[in-house]
Design a protein around this motif. Structure first.
Motif, PDB file in Angstrom:
ATOM      1  N   VAL A  41      60.704  44.170  41.712  1.00  0.00           N
ATOM      2  CA  VAL A  41      60.947  43.348  42.894  1.00  0.00           C
ATOM      3  C   VAL A  41      60.793  41.883  42.509  1.00  0.00           C
ATOM      4  CG1 VAL A  41      60.201  42.784  45.235  1.00  0.00           C
ATOM      5  CG2 VAL A  41      60.133  45.161  44.449  1.00  0.00           C
ATOM      6  N   PRO A  43      61.011  37.948  43.833  1.00  0.00           N
ATOM      7  CA  PRO A  43      61.175  37.030  44.961  1.00  0.00           C
ATOM      8  C   PRO A  43      62.100  35.878  44.591  1.00  0.00           C
ATOM      9  CG  PRO A  43      59.070  36.636  43.898  1.00  0.00           C
ATOM     10  CD  PRO A  43      59.703  37.806  43.183  1.00  0.00           C
ATOM     11  N   HIS A  55      59.086  39.281  35.413  1.00  0.00           N
ATOM     12  CA  HIS A  55      59.549  40.483  36.118  1.00  0.00           C
ATOM     13  C   HIS A  55      60.393  41.368  35.205  1.00  0.00           C
ATOM     14  CE1 HIS A  55      58.168  40.067  40.256  1.00  0.00           C
ATOM     15  NE2 HIS A  55      58.366  38.763  40.145  1.00  0.00           N
ATOM     16  N   SER A  92      66.825  32.690  50.633  1.00  0.00           N
ATOM     17  CA  SER A  92      65.530  33.193  50.195  1.00  0.00           C
ATOM     18  C   SER A  92      65.503  34.694  50.468  1.00  0.00           C
ATOM     19  CB  SER A  92      64.383  32.492  50.930  1.00  0.00           C
ATOM     20  OG  SER A  92      64.319  31.135  50.553  1.00  0.00           O
ATOM     21  N   CYS A  93      65.279  35.462  49.422  1.00  0.00           N
ATOM     22  CA  CYS A  93      65.379  36.910  49.553  1.00  0.00           C
ATOM     23  C   CYS A  93      64.490  37.579  48.510  1.00  0.00           C
ATOM     24  CB  CYS A  93      66.822  37.374  49.383  1.00  0.00           C
ATOM     25  SG  CYS A  93      67.561  36.961  47.781  1.00  0.00           S
ATOM     26  N   VAL A  94      64.442  38.878  48.570  1.00  0.00           N
ATOM     27  CA  VAL A  94      63.772  39.696  47.565  1.00  0.00           C
ATOM     28  C   VAL A  94      64.827  40.577  46.918  1.00  0.00           C
ATOM     29  CG1 VAL A  94      62.111  41.541  47.166  1.00  0.00           C
ATOM     30  CG2 VAL A  94      61.543  39.702  48.730  1.00  0.00           C
ATOM     31  N   TYR A  96      65.608  43.760  44.821  1.00  0.00           N
ATOM     32  CA  TYR A  96      65.037  45.054  44.428  1.00  0.00           C
ATOM     33  C   TYR A  96      65.937  45.674  43.372  1.00  0.00           C
ATOM     34  CZ  TYR A  96      63.544  49.953  44.765  1.00  0.00           C
ATOM     35  OH  TYR A  96      63.102  51.217  44.474  1.00  0.00           O
ATOM     36  N   THR A 123      69.277  43.323  48.038  1.00  0.00           N
ATOM     37  CA  THR A 123      68.434  42.215  48.479  1.00  0.00           C
ATOM     38  C   THR A 123      67.950  42.462  49.897  1.00  0.00           C
ATOM     39  OG1 THR A 123      70.290  40.927  49.341  1.00  0.00           O
ATOM     40  CG2 THR A 123      69.659  40.550  47.042  1.00  0.00           C
ATOM     41  N   PHE A 126      63.678  37.262  52.935  1.00  0.00           N
ATOM     42  CA  PHE A 126      62.291  36.946  52.590  1.00  0.00           C
ATOM     43  C   PHE A 126      61.904  35.634  53.249  1.00  0.00           C
ATOM     44  CE2 PHE A 126      59.566  34.798  49.169  1.00  0.00           C
ATOM     45  CZ  PHE A 126      58.378  35.260  49.709  1.00  0.00           C
ATOM     46  N   ALA A 250      54.493  40.003  45.535  1.00  0.00           N
ATOM     47  CA  ALA A 250      55.705  39.188  45.516  1.00  0.00           C
ATOM     48  C   ALA A 250      55.994  38.571  46.878  1.00  0.00           C
ATOM     49  CB  ALA A 250      56.897  40.024  45.058  1.00  0.00           C
ATOM     50  N   THR A 251      55.788  39.328  47.950  1.00  0.00           N
ATOM     51  CA  THR A 251      56.126  38.823  49.278  1.00  0.00           C
ATOM     52  C   THR A 251      54.939  38.181  49.992  1.00  0.00           C
ATOM     53  OG1 THR A 251      55.766  41.050  50.175  1.00  0.00           O
ATOM     54  CG2 THR A 251      58.029  40.439  49.616  1.00  0.00           C
TER      55      THR A 251
END
Length: 297
Positions: A41, A43, A55, A92-94, A96, A123, A126, A250-251
């Motif tokens: 994951v 960020p 990561h 802005s996202c995560v 995966y 994604t 976030f 991460a979040t």
């Protein structure tokens, strides 16, 4: 349609970018049948992935640990991640990423024939923890760590973590803090940090914890802030009597934990060690975005 997911959300599956709702795998995929795979994951802040090299290094370690050859080199992974960022509904996202051993006849042993790994990515939006979350912190409940003995592998086999997280929810808490043989391991979805006597303490990086990407970052931030840092076994008594507790992921980034088993942690408010680490964390994100540092971001 997938409940709660916009219909135009994009995904990556085995070399193709497509709508998330159109991404399909075989029921014989070993990730579906056995949980035989790993994930990562990342960020992303305003289009900029944070600590990408770390990561990808952890993804490669997890793949090697379960004997899956990485489908891509670093440049290839960067291409997949950037492709997902470019197609994300939010800047802005995560991101995966998931890799499984692939599709084969159901058999516990590895496939004897060569099988291509299944590579999936998507994604999710976030939003950084706001001022209210930073002030209110999170609440923890303590439970025994009943998971397997390879928590250092970021495996998609997360049933133990799912059950632990639900135990927190059942008690009206945000997260668990787990203990194995009386020693701190981690949360269900985060690493746990202890501040005592002005020092920052962390459990050892071994097979009993997942080395969060913030492990290295927290050590760096502590050094920059002049906070002594120790990585060593931490007893339950030390956790229960800590001046401060913190969680990182991460979040969540880094947040204070202000309640443990219904009781206040320390003074019951965010403490000075957290404050200095938080300031350093915000400065790192600001630097990533080319902006002046700000503790109120």
């Amino acid at each position: 349609m997938i409940p709660g997911v916009p219909g135009d959300s994009q995904a990556y599956l085995n070399g193709e970018f497509l709508r998330l709702q159109d991404a399909k795998i075989s029921v014989l995929d070993r990730g579906f049948i056995f949980g035989d795979g790993v994930y990562e994951v990342v960020p992303v802040y305003e289009g900029h992935p944070f600590r990408m090299a770390e990561h990808l290094a952890r993804l490669e370690r997890s793949l090697a640990a379960i004997r899956i050859e990485s489908p891509f080199d670093r440049a290839g992974w960067h291409g997949v991640v950037q492709g997902l960022i470019d197609r994300s509904l939010t800047a802005s996202c995560v991101v995966y990423l998931q890799v499984t051993r692939g599709v084969a006849k159901r058999d516990h042993g590895f496939p004897t024939e060569r099988v291509a790994p299944t590579v999936f990515g998507m994604t999710s939006p976030f939003t950084r923890p706001g001022a209210d979350v930073r002030e209110q912190g999170v609440s923890l409940v303590s439970i025994p760590d009943e998971r397997w003995l390879h928590c250092d592998i970021k495996s998609v086999s997360l049933l133990g973590n799912v059950l632990a997280k639900q135990r927190a929810a059942d008690q009206g808490a945000d997260e668990v803090v787990q203990f194995r043989d009386g020693m701190l391991s981690e949360g269900a979805t985060c690493n746990v940090w202890v501040a005592a006597g002005g020092k920052l303490l962390a459990p050892p990086k071994n097979h009993l914890v997942l080395e969060g990407i913030r492990y290295g970052l927290m050590a760096e931030l502590a050094a920059e802030a002049g906070i002594p840092f120790e990585m060593r076994p931490i007893t339950r008594d030390e956790v229960e009597n800590a001046d401060e507790l913190m969680v990182s992921s991460a979040t969540r980034e880094i947040l204070p934990a202000l309640k443990l088993d219904g009781r206040p942690v320390g003074a019951g408010r965010a403490g000075p060690v957290y404050g200095r680490l938080r300031q350093g964390y915000d400065a790192r994100i600001a630097a990533l975005l080319g902006k002046p540092g700000s503790a109120s971001m």
